[in-house]
Every structure is written in structure tokens, then in C-alpha cells.
Design an enzyme around this catalytic site. Structure first.
Site, PDB file in Angstrom:
ATOM      1  N   MET A 135      -1.173  16.735   5.823  1.00  0.00           N
ATOM      2  CA  MET A 135      -1.473  15.833   4.677  1.00  0.00           C
ATOM      3  C   MET A 135      -3.422  16.071   4.921  1.00  0.00           C
ATOM      4  SD  MET A 135       0.397  12.029   4.622  1.00  0.00           S
ATOM      5  CE  MET A 135      -0.701  11.638   3.482  1.00  0.00           C
ATOM      6  N   GLY A 136      -3.809  16.352   5.969  1.00  0.00           N
ATOM      7  CA  GLY A 136      -5.190  16.274   5.957  1.00  0.00           C
ATOM      8  C   GLY A 136      -5.561  17.620   5.373  1.00  0.00           C
TER       9      GLY A 136
ATOM     10  N   ASN B 222      -2.721   7.050  10.427  1.00  0.00           N
ATOM     11  CA  ASN B 222      -1.960   5.673  10.445  1.00  0.00           C
ATOM     12  C   ASN B 222      -2.424   4.950  11.616  1.00  0.00           C
ATOM     13  OD1 ASN B 222      -0.090   5.614   8.155  1.00  0.00           O
ATOM     14  ND2 ASN B 222       1.345   6.882   9.079  1.00  0.00           N
TER      15      ASN B 222
ATOM     16  N   SER C 292      -1.549   7.402   1.530  1.00  0.00           N
ATOM     17  CA  SER C 292       0.332   7.604   1.495  1.00  0.00           C
ATOM     18  C   SER C 292       0.422   8.460   0.150  1.00  0.00           C
ATOM     19  CB  SER C 292       0.844   6.267   1.071  1.00  0.00           C
ATOM     20  OG  SER C 292       2.044   6.496   0.968  1.00  0.00           O
ATOM     21  N   GLY C 293       1.329   9.341   0.359  1.00  0.00           N
ATOM     22  CA  GLY C 293       1.693  10.366  -0.573  1.00  0.00           C
ATOM     23  C   GLY C 293       2.352  11.487  -0.183  1.00  0.00           C
TER      24      GLY C 293
ATOM     25  N   LYS D 167      -1.688  -0.349   4.929  1.00  0.00           N
ATOM     26  CA  LYS D 167      -0.947   0.798   4.938  1.00  0.00           C
ATOM     27  C   LYS D 167       0.440   0.679   5.662  1.00  0.00           C
ATOM     28  CE  LYS D 167       0.136   5.343   4.505  1.00  0.00           C
ATOM     29  NZ  LYS D 167       0.914   5.481   5.680  1.00  0.00           N
TER      30      LYS D 167
ATOM     31  N   HIS E  10       2.733  -1.074   3.824  1.00  0.00           N
ATOM     32  CA  HIS E  10       3.308  -0.277   2.792  1.00  0.00           C
ATOM     33  C   HIS E  10       4.505   0.495   3.401  1.00  0.00           C
ATOM     34  CE1 HIS E  10       3.696   4.081   1.797  1.00  0.00           C
ATOM     35  NE2 HIS E  10       3.210   3.660   0.585  1.00  0.00           N
ATOM     36  N   ASN E  11       4.319   1.279   4.772  1.00  0.00           N
ATOM     37  CA  ASN E  11       4.995   1.681   5.472  1.00  0.00           C
ATOM     38  C   ASN E  11       6.375   1.087   5.785  1.00  0.00           C
ATOM     39  OD1 ASN E  11       3.381   3.702   5.278  1.00  0.00           O
ATOM     40  ND2 ASN E  11       3.226   4.378   7.365  1.00  0.00           N
TER      41      ASN E  11
ATOM     42  N   GLU F 218       8.503   0.868   2.735  1.00  0.00           N
ATOM     43  CA  GLU F 218       9.162   2.232   2.586  1.00  0.00           C
ATOM     44  C   GLU F 218      10.284   2.389   3.558  1.00  0.00           C
ATOM     45  OE1 GLU F 218       7.985   6.377   4.394  1.00  0.00           O
ATOM     46  OE2 GLU F 218       6.508   5.362   3.013  1.00  0.00           O
TER      47      GLU F 218
END
Length: 445
Positions: free
Chosen positions: A29-30, A64, A90-91, A144, A147-148, A151
């Protein structure tokens, strides 16, 4: 990430804009987030970063992270005159590359310094970029985390819907793909429903297109990174009921016991327990699909409600002043739990920022009542057939408990008072009371 970086010499500045942000510690992701930011006109130029940060520079942790670690680092950075942000991202891989949902919290000045970068890098919706300053301290990381947790619940509920469709209705992978694709056109439209439809169309690349779907070759053993566990732990510490999220976490734990589950199935089969369905359910496929859709939707509302209540409770505890409507807005695009009904969740909190629970918002309440018959039918048929639906069952129990104006907790209080003298309250007069239950019971006999 750091901002601002040291300015380059005047000659170099004339050729290209000075670097304002640098990224380090790049995993999947980074790397994609770095490319995303660079494409928007903001060099991510690691070589331009000096080995030491000057006063006024900002560090942004986009991983995270446990929120208290962020708060500790904010204090450490502040002692050196450095600004710090803990930013939830997130994504997934695609979102990081093309536009994630960003949840920065910590030092507001640090956010202000890179606000324009984040707004251009974030996912874009009709309501604006999917980024907002969440709040002080570790608020961004905490949001976050929740959010997880939501999820986790979402994924468990979708898996249960698939299991019921497949085992009760006998739907093929192709039919299930069509069902999820159709659901994604309506109230269940979401990233997770969309990708679920795609998953059931993919053949096993190692065996060829005639060998069946790849999903059938995947070991039924779920991994996790820890944020779901953190969410459940925080819910317990804050006395916030989150049974759907907890059930999804338990489901992952139990899935990890693959060898034990296989052995248990063998032992119980020897004792007369069938390996397949306990009872054959005869139902029209179209009826089943529609009822599972309603059960999935209702269960998802409960899962999101639990997450939102956890956010509100933590906000009150920490004084973060979280805006639940705004958080719903930035989750509408880019993130894993993005869904059509997040717009309606936003409107619910816009109407009433102090809303006790999504279930009692008039629009959601009406839908829950309309769908509860189908929801109960699905859970009951799953129980009869011996199909595990912990997420849907937990959501339904949450709904029934929350709407009940008289619970059997009076008996629990009596028990606690009998064995531990914990006292109890009465419904007909104020104060706390203690009774010598055993003595009175013996005298009564």
C-alpha cells in the site's frame, strides 16, 4: 511521511517544485500511495529528505497502529518541536494507488500542512475527497481500527450468505456470482459485494478453466492482522455491545482450528451426526435469494451500528468530538467497507448527531421491521439445517435484545445479590436493595 522537507537550491527549485513529502517503510500500500501522491504533482523524493527532522516538520504514520502508541509518539515529537499525525489508510492495494479513504488524527497543524496533498490523493466522491481531520491524539488510528472491525463483520456476513445460498439452495458458483452482481445494483451495493461476485467467476489458474472455480480450492482457514481483536477488546472495555464483530472474530479463530474441526466431524459422524445438512430445506431459489438478501442487509445495519456506537463511546471517553456523519462520508469511497448505504448512515447522523443507535433512526427502523421476517426465516432454516451463521444470528439477537423493553436481567441481578450481595434496584421505588434470599426461601418452605 514527513512535511515539509528542506528546500532545494534555487537553481533546482526553478526546474521542479520543492519536495514537500517523503514516504519511507513502503510495503504494497505504501508504494502505491507514494505513486498516487507523486502523480498528483507532489514529489515523494526520499533522497531529498535529510536524516534529521527540523522543528515544524511533521511525521505521518499511515499504518494500522494502536492508538495509544500514536498518542505517546505525539508527546515525544512535540518535545522536539515536531508535529505528528496517526493516519488510518483504507482501500487495499488498488485504493492506495488510485485513491484511498484517509483518516488522519493527531496534530491539526500537521494535517493543515499537507491537507491539499491528502485531499488530492484521497478517493473522490460527489461529497468531496474521502479525507477529513478526525480528531486529536490517536483518534485517526482508533477510527481505522473500528473500520476494520466493521470490515470483519461485513466479510463474515457475506460468507454466511454464500454458505446458505450454496448449501440450502444448491446454487452453483456461477449462480452465486450472478446473485451478488445483482445485489450490487441495489441496497447492498458495496465494494465487498462487488468483489465477491468477481471471485466466483475466477477459474483455478493452476488447473485450467475446466477444473472449477478457484474459490473452491482455497483452504477454509482465515488469517487476521489483529485490528478485529483490538476492536472487540475496546468494545468490552467500554461496555459497548458488539456481538456481530465479536462473532466474526470468533469465526476466524474457529476457522483456524482446521484439523480439530475435521476430527470433530469424524467423531460426531460416528455418533450419528451427519456430515452434510441436518435437514433438507425445500425452498424456491428465487425466494431463498430474496430472503438471504434481506437477512444480509439487516445484519449489516447491526454491524455498522455496533461500530458507530463504539466510536461514539470512545469519543466521549477521550473528548475527541468525533463527527460520525463525517466519518460515514469519508468511508463512502476508497475504503474496503465503502457501500451505498453509508450515504444514508451519514444522513441519519446529520439528522440527529446524538442518535443512540442506527436501529432507531426512523428510516433504518422501518427497513429493519420490513425485513425481520425474512431475516428470522434465514437464521431459523440455517439452524435447522446445521449451518453455522454466527454473524447473522448475533445480529438478530442484538436487534431483539435492543428492542426489548423487559429483559430477564432481573433474574441475573437476583442471582448476583444472592451469592455476592451485589444489591439490586427495584422498578417500583428508588435506591439499592439487598435480600437474604436463601433465608427467606427456607422460611417460605
Amino acid at each position: 511521511m514527513t512535511s515539509p522537507a528542506p528546500a532545494p537550491p534555487a537553481a533546482a527549485a526553478a526546474q521542479s517544485p520543492p519536495p514537500r513529502i517523503g514516504l519511507a517503510g513502503l510495503a504494497t500500500m505504501g508504494q502505491n500511495l507514494a505513486l498516487n501522491i507523486a502523480e498528483k504533482g507532489f514529489p515523494a523524493t526520499i533522497d531529498a529528505l535529510s536524516p534529521y527532522l527540523d522543528a515544524g516538520d511533521a511525521i505521518v504514520d499511515g499504518g494500522n497502529e494502536w492508538y495509544q502508541n500514536t498518542e505517546r509518539r505525539i508527546e515525544q515529537a512535540a518535545s522536539r518541536g515536531i508535529l505528528y499525525l496517526g493516519m488510518g489508510v483504507s482501500g487495499g492495494e488498488e485504493g492506495a494507488r488510485n485513491g484511498p479513504s484517509l483518516m488522519p488524527g493527531g496534530d491539526f497543524q500537521a494535517y493543515s500542512n499537507i491537507k491539499d496533498i491528502l485531499e488530492k490523493a484521497a478517493a473522490q466522491t460527489e461529497d468531496g475527497p474521502c479525507v477529513t481531520f478526525v480528531g486529536p491524539g490517536g483518534a485517526g488510528n482508533f477510527v481505522k481500527m473500528v473500520h476494520n472491525g466493521i470490515e470483519y463483520g461485513d466479510m463474515q456476513l457475506i460468507a454466511e450468505a454464500y454458505d446458505v445460498l450454496h448449501r440450502v439452495g444448491g446454487l452453483s458458483n456461477s449462480e452465486i456470482a450472478d446473485v451478488f452482481a445483482e445485489w450490487n445494483k441495489g441496497e447492498l451495493e458495496s465494494f465487498l459485494v462487488e468483489i465477491t461476485a468477481d471471485i466466483f467467476t475466477v477459474a483455478d489458474p493452476l488447473e485450467g478453466s475446466t477444473s472449477g472455480a478457484l474459490v473452491d480450492k482455497i483452504l477454509d482457514k482465515t488469517g487476521m492482522k489483529g485490528t478485529g481483536k483490538w476492536t472487540v477488546q475496546q468494545a468490552a472495555e467500554l461496555a459497548v455491545a458488539a456481538p456481530t464483530i465479536a462473532a466474526s472474530l470468533d469465526g476466524r479463530y474457529l476457522s483456524g482450528l482446521k484439523d480439530e474441526r475435521v476430527a470433530a466431524a469424524s467423531v460426531l459422524e460416528e455418533e450419528g451426526m451427519p456430515v452434510g445438512l441436518l435437514e433438507k430445506i425445500n425452498v424456491d431459489k428465487k425466494v431463498l435469494v430474496d430472503r438471504v438478501r434481506q437477512a444480509l442487509y439487516s445484519s449489516k445495519v447491526c454491524s455498522y451500528a455496533q461500530g458507530m456506537n463504539l466510536l461514539r463511546a470512545k469519543s466521549v471517553e477521550q473528548g475527541w468530538n468525533l463527527n460520525l456523519a463525517e466519518l460515514s462520508r469519508i468511508w463512502k469511497g476508497g475504503c474496503i467497507i465503502r457501500a451505498r448505504f453509508l450515504d444514508r448512515i451519514k444522513k441519519a447522523y446529520d439528522r440527529n448527531p446524538e442518535l443512540a443507535n442506527l436501529i432507531v433512526d426512523r428510516e433504518f427502523a422501518r427497513e429493519m421491521v420490513q425485513r425481520q421476517g425474512a431475516w428470522r426465516w434465514v437464521v431459523a432454516r440455517a439452524v435447522e439445517a446445521g449451518i453455522s451463521t454466527p454473524g447473522m444470528s448475533a445480529s438478530l439477537s442484538y436487534f431483539d435484545t435492543y428492542r426489548c423493553n423487559r429483559l430477564p436481567a432481573n433474574l441475573i441481578q437476583a442471582q448476583r445479590d444472592l451469592f455476592g450481595a451485589h444489591t439490586y434496584e427495584r422498578i417500583d421505588r428508588p435506591g439499592s436493595f439487598h435480600t437474604e434470599w436463601t433465608k427467606l426461601a427456607r422460611e417460605g418452605k
